[in-house]
Design a protein around this motif. Structure first.
Motif, PDB file in Angstrom:
ATOM      1  N   LEU A  24     -15.861 -11.814 -35.033  1.00  0.00           N
ATOM      2  CA  LEU A  24     -15.380 -11.705 -36.411  1.00  0.00           C
ATOM      3  C   LEU A  24     -15.419 -10.266 -36.896  1.00  0.00           C
ATOM      4  O   LEU A  24     -14.433  -9.752 -37.453  1.00  0.00           O
ATOM      5  N   THR A  25     -16.532  -9.585 -36.710  1.00  0.00           N
ATOM      6  CA  THR A  25     -16.630  -8.213 -37.208  1.00  0.00           C
ATOM      7  C   THR A  25     -15.731  -7.264 -36.421  1.00  0.00           C
ATOM      8  O   THR A  25     -15.192  -6.306 -36.997  1.00  0.00           O
ATOM      9  N   ASP A  26     -15.531  -7.525 -35.144  1.00  0.00           N
ATOM     10  CA  ASP A  26     -14.585  -6.700 -34.374  1.00  0.00           C
ATOM     11  C   ASP A  26     -13.164  -6.846 -34.932  1.00  0.00           C
ATOM     12  O   ASP A  26     -12.424  -5.854 -35.038  1.00  0.00           O
ATOM     13  N   GLU A  27     -12.794  -8.082 -35.284  1.00  0.00           N
ATOM     14  CA  GLU A  27     -11.468  -8.297 -35.877  1.00  0.00           C
ATOM     15  C   GLU A  27     -11.331  -7.524 -37.186  1.00  0.00           C
ATOM     16  O   GLU A  27     -10.332  -6.826 -37.414  1.00  0.00           O
ATOM     17  N   MET A  28     -12.316  -7.630 -38.044  1.00  0.00           N
ATOM     18  CA  MET A  28     -12.251  -6.957 -39.343  1.00  0.00           C
ATOM     19  C   MET A  28     -12.213  -5.442 -39.179  1.00  0.00           C
ATOM     20  O   MET A  28     -11.486  -4.735 -39.887  1.00  0.00           O
ATOM     21  N   GLN A  29     -12.983  -4.933 -38.224  1.00  0.00           N
ATOM     22  CA  GLN A  29     -12.961  -3.490 -37.987  1.00  0.00           C
ATOM     23  C   GLN A  29     -11.583  -3.038 -37.528  1.00  0.00           C
ATOM     24  O   GLN A  29     -11.126  -1.938 -37.885  1.00  0.00           O
ATOM     25  N   SER A  30     -10.893  -3.892 -36.766  1.00  0.00           N
ATOM     26  CA  SER A  30      -9.557  -3.515 -36.315  1.00  0.00           C
ATOM     27  C   SER A  30      -8.603  -3.370 -37.493  1.00  0.00           C
ATOM     28  O   SER A  30      -7.692  -2.525 -37.465  1.00  0.00           O
ATOM     29  N   LEU A  56     -22.338 -18.236 -44.957  1.00  0.00           N
ATOM     30  CA  LEU A  56     -23.022 -17.084 -45.543  1.00  0.00           C
ATOM     31  C   LEU A  56     -23.373 -16.053 -44.471  1.00  0.00           C
ATOM     32  O   LEU A  56     -23.310 -14.835 -44.727  1.00  0.00           O
ATOM     33  N   GLN A  57     -23.705 -16.519 -43.279  1.00  0.00           N
ATOM     34  CA  GLN A  57     -23.948 -15.573 -42.178  1.00  0.00           C
ATOM     35  C   GLN A  57     -22.674 -14.802 -41.844  1.00  0.00           C
ATOM     36  O   GLN A  57     -22.725 -13.586 -41.587  1.00  0.00           O
ATOM     37  N   ARG A  58     -21.549 -15.492 -41.834  1.00  0.00           N
ATOM     38  CA  ARG A  58     -20.270 -14.820 -41.559  1.00  0.00           C
ATOM     39  C   ARG A  58     -19.969 -13.775 -42.626  1.00  0.00           C
ATOM     40  O   ARG A  58     -19.550 -12.654 -42.333  1.00  0.00           O
ATOM     41  N   ILE A  59     -20.174 -14.164 -43.887  1.00  0.00           N
ATOM     42  CA  ILE A  59     -19.920 -13.240 -44.994  1.00  0.00           C
ATOM     43  C   ILE A  59     -20.817 -12.016 -44.897  1.00  0.00           C
ATOM     44  O   ILE A  59     -20.365 -10.866 -45.017  1.00  0.00           O
ATOM     45  N   GLU A  60     -22.104 -12.242 -44.668  1.00  0.00           N
ATOM     46  CA  GLU A  60     -23.048 -11.123 -44.620  1.00  0.00           C
ATOM     47  C   GLU A  60     -22.790 -10.214 -43.430  1.00  0.00           C
ATOM     48  O   GLU A  60     -22.994  -8.989 -43.515  1.00  0.00           O
ATOM     49  N   VAL A 114     -19.841  -9.448 -42.239  1.00  0.00           N
ATOM     50  CA  VAL A 114     -18.730  -8.563 -42.617  1.00  0.00           C
ATOM     51  C   VAL A 114     -19.170  -7.585 -43.703  1.00  0.00           C
ATOM     52  O   VAL A 114     -18.880  -6.378 -43.634  1.00  0.00           O
ATOM     53  N   LEU A 115     -19.876  -8.079 -44.693  1.00  0.00           N
ATOM     54  CA  LEU A 115     -20.339  -7.183 -45.757  1.00  0.00           C
ATOM     55  C   LEU A 115     -21.206  -6.064 -45.198  1.00  0.00           C
ATOM     56  O   LEU A 115     -21.177  -4.927 -45.692  1.00  0.00           O
ATOM     57  N   GLY A 116     -21.962  -6.357 -44.161  1.00  0.00           N
ATOM     58  CA  GLY A 116     -22.855  -5.360 -43.584  1.00  0.00           C
ATOM     59  C   GLY A 116     -22.147  -4.229 -42.874  1.00  0.00           C
ATOM     60  O   GLY A 116     -22.775  -3.196 -42.595  1.00  0.00           O
ATOM     61  N   MET A 117     -20.861  -4.386 -42.603  1.00  0.00           N
ATOM     62  CA  MET A 117     -20.125  -3.347 -41.896  1.00  0.00           C
ATOM     63  C   MET A 117     -19.212  -2.542 -42.815  1.00  0.00           C
ATOM     64  O   MET A 117     -18.589  -1.580 -42.377  1.00  0.00           O
ATOM     65  N   LEU A 118     -19.138  -2.908 -44.105  1.00  0.00           N
ATOM     66  CA  LEU A 118     -18.179  -2.274 -45.006  1.00  0.00           C
ATOM     67  C   LEU A 118     -18.599  -0.869 -45.408  1.00  0.00           C
ATOM     68  O   LEU A 118     -19.775  -0.592 -45.660  1.00  0.00           O
ATOM     69  N   GLU A 119     -17.601   0.004 -45.504  1.00  0.00           N
ATOM     70  CA  GLU A 119     -17.771   1.309 -46.139  1.00  0.00           C
ATOM     71  C   GLU A 119     -17.637   1.133 -47.649  1.00  0.00           C
ATOM     72  O   GLU A 119     -17.144   0.087 -48.124  1.00  0.00           O
ATOM     73  N   SER A 133     -22.128 -15.849 -55.670  1.00  0.00           N
ATOM     74  CA  SER A 133     -22.312 -14.941 -56.811  1.00  0.00           C
ATOM     75  C   SER A 133     -23.218 -13.757 -56.485  1.00  0.00           C
ATOM     76  O   SER A 133     -23.170 -12.723 -57.164  1.00  0.00           O
ATOM     77  N   GLN A 134     -24.015 -13.893 -55.433  1.00  0.00           N
ATOM     78  CA  GLN A 134     -24.907 -12.788 -55.061  1.00  0.00           C
ATOM     79  C   GLN A 134     -24.166 -11.629 -54.398  1.00  0.00           C
ATOM     80  O   GLN A 134     -24.717 -10.548 -54.230  1.00  0.00           O
ATOM     81  N   TYR A 135     -22.896 -11.855 -53.998  1.00  0.00           N
ATOM     82  CA  TYR A 135     -22.139 -10.843 -53.277  1.00  0.00           C
ATOM     83  C   TYR A 135     -21.064 -10.231 -54.170  1.00  0.00           C
ATOM     84  O   TYR A 135     -20.590 -10.851 -55.115  1.00  0.00           O
ATOM     85  N   ASP A 136     -20.643  -9.045 -53.812  1.00  0.00           N
ATOM     86  CA  ASP A 136     -19.555  -8.372 -54.521  1.00  0.00           C
ATOM     87  C   ASP A 136     -18.250  -8.619 -53.742  1.00  0.00           C
ATOM     88  O   ASP A 136     -17.760  -7.746 -53.029  1.00  0.00           O
ATOM     89  N   LEU A 137     -17.691  -9.816 -53.886  1.00  0.00           N
ATOM     90  CA  LEU A 137     -16.482 -10.192 -53.166  1.00  0.00           C
ATOM     91  C   LEU A 137     -15.237  -9.817 -53.948  1.00  0.00           C
ATOM     92  O   LEU A 137     -15.222  -9.844 -55.191  1.00  0.00           O
ATOM     93  N   PHE A 138     -14.189  -9.515 -53.208  1.00  0.00           N
ATOM     94  CA  PHE A 138     -12.905  -9.194 -53.857  1.00  0.00           C
ATOM     95  C   PHE A 138     -12.375 -10.415 -54.595  1.00  0.00           C
ATOM     96  O   PHE A 138     -11.854 -10.293 -55.691  1.00  0.00           O
TER      97      PHE A 138
END
Length: 393
Positions: free
Chosen positions: A165-171, A193-197, A199-204, A230-235
């Motif tokens: 998942l994170t490799d896809e998002m990084q691409s 929530l693990q999936r969300i976290e 991705v969030l952990g890799m964001l600039e 609500s704990q996350y800053d999602l778009f």
């Protein structure tokens, strides 16, 4: 000037992916060619269209109902009385002869696919990009050549873990996107929530994540997710409940003070209006995702935009579903907030013309007549084989 033929081909866009509701292993769509007797550069003008992913091909409705109505109509009745061109609204009205109000499921998709091809032909006859034609007829006169796009992906796939998942998002970030979207609702809340976290952990700092439940949840589950998210800053938190359950949508909005996005599975102006009236959405915060290719085409989408204007919603809050060039042209010509994009999925129908690049989350519209399908070589090869088979061989 007249329409000579309307052709449809049902084609696969299958992929071993799934969202919270469906898998795409047997997904199809309809490709449409509207052939005219107008000649430009020594060749007949052919308009092309297709329906968005997530709904299946519409060949039976197009061939059995829409095509006969267009070909049996007096050609003069389909012309624009003010311009030397076809009239999309008159063509739309002809397609809808003998159709009762309501029932916006498959019929709206069939009409939307043909309507896309009609607008492509109309802009080609005027030898203009569609976004320019729309800006002149229905906008400010000056299109916005740079359009915000986000990368939709993050589907559930067999055997793929968090690293996949994170490799896809990084691409996607590597290709210039600043906002990405991932699916939720197809796994337990803790796993989502693990999936969300991950991705969030890799964001600039300038990058964002949106999530999409594809209408999977009942009201209680959607609210449970809203509280957890609500704990996350999602778009945004997209389509938490069934698209026609406006009471449940309002309950989610009351429980979630951050942006919500919805509307991709509402297929008429009337349903869009009911969402605005009863869904609890907030014009200053939330996003609308109506997709013209699924909802009777641009003729109906223009009515929806007028309705939004009347109800205090800015067009800039609209980011259509579908990831296709038709909505990209509408966004540029009519001042929408952007467009969805599928960088890797549903090819060759998704994506941009060859050579177009995403820079800091925006793509610049090229100067191509019509919708610009001719600029995407893999897609145009498919379309031309339908619309101009003798030349495509």
């Amino acid at each position: 000037m007249r329409i000579v033929d309307v052709r449809e081909a049902t084609m696969p866009i299958s992929s071993p992916i799934r969202n919270a509701f469906i898998d795409f292993s047997k997904m199809t769509l309809s490709v449409v060619a509207v052939v005219t007797d107008v000649v430009r550069d020594g060749r007949p003008v052919v308009g092309y269209g297709f329906n968005s992913n997530g709904r299946y091909g519409q060949g039976a409705i197009i061939r059995e109902r829409l095509l006969p109505r267009l070909l049996e109509a007096d050609p003069a009745s389909l012309l624009d009385p003010l311009r030397d061109n076809l009239d999309p609204e008159r063509i739309w009205n002809t397609m809808m002869i003998n159709e009762k109000p309501g029932g916006h499921g498959e019929r709206s998709v069939a009409v939307g696919a043909v309507d896309m091809a009609v607008w492509d032909a109309v802009a080609k006859i005027e030898e203009k990009p569609l976004f320019q034609l729309l800006a002149e007829r229905f906008g400010t006169g000056a299109p916005n050549r740079e359009v915000f796009v986000y990368a939709a992906g993050g589907y559930y796939q067999p055997g793929r873990g968090l690293t996949g998942l994170t490799d896809e998002m990084q691409s996607y970030f590597d290709r210039g996107y600043t906002v990405v979207k991932a699916k939720i609702g197809g796994a337990p809340l803790a796993e989502d929530l693990q999936r969300i976290e991950a991705v969030l952990g890799m964001l600039e700092p300038h990058q964002r994540l949106a999530v999409d439940a594809n209408g999977r949840f009942d009201q209680a589950t959607a609210v449970e997710y809203a509280k957890a998210l609500s704990q996350y800053d999602l778009f945004w938190y997209e389509e938490p409940v069934d698209p026609l359950d406006f009471e449940a949508q309002a309950a989610v909005a009351a429980a979630y003070d951050k942006p919500i996005a919805t509307g991709e599975n509402l297929f008429s102006m009337q349903d869009a209006r009911n969402l605005i009236r009863y869904g609890g959405l907030r014009p200053e915060k939330d996003w609308l995702q109506f997709d013209c290719a699924l909802s009777y085409g641009l003729v109906e989408y223009l009515r929806t935009l007028d309705m939004l204007d009347d109800n205090g919603w800015s067009r800039a809050r609209c980011i259509p579903h579908g990831g296709h060039q038709m909505s990209l042209n509408i966004a540029a010509g009519l001042g929408l907030g952007g467009n969805e994009s599928y960088p890797d999925l549903f090819q060759p129908f998704g994506g941009f013309p060859d050579g177009a690049e995403v820079v800091n989350g925006f793509v610049t519209m090229p100067d191509l007549p019509g919708i610009g399908f001719e600029g995407k070589s893999d897609l145009y090869a498919v379309m031309r084989a339908l619309g101009e088979p003798a030349l495509a061989m």
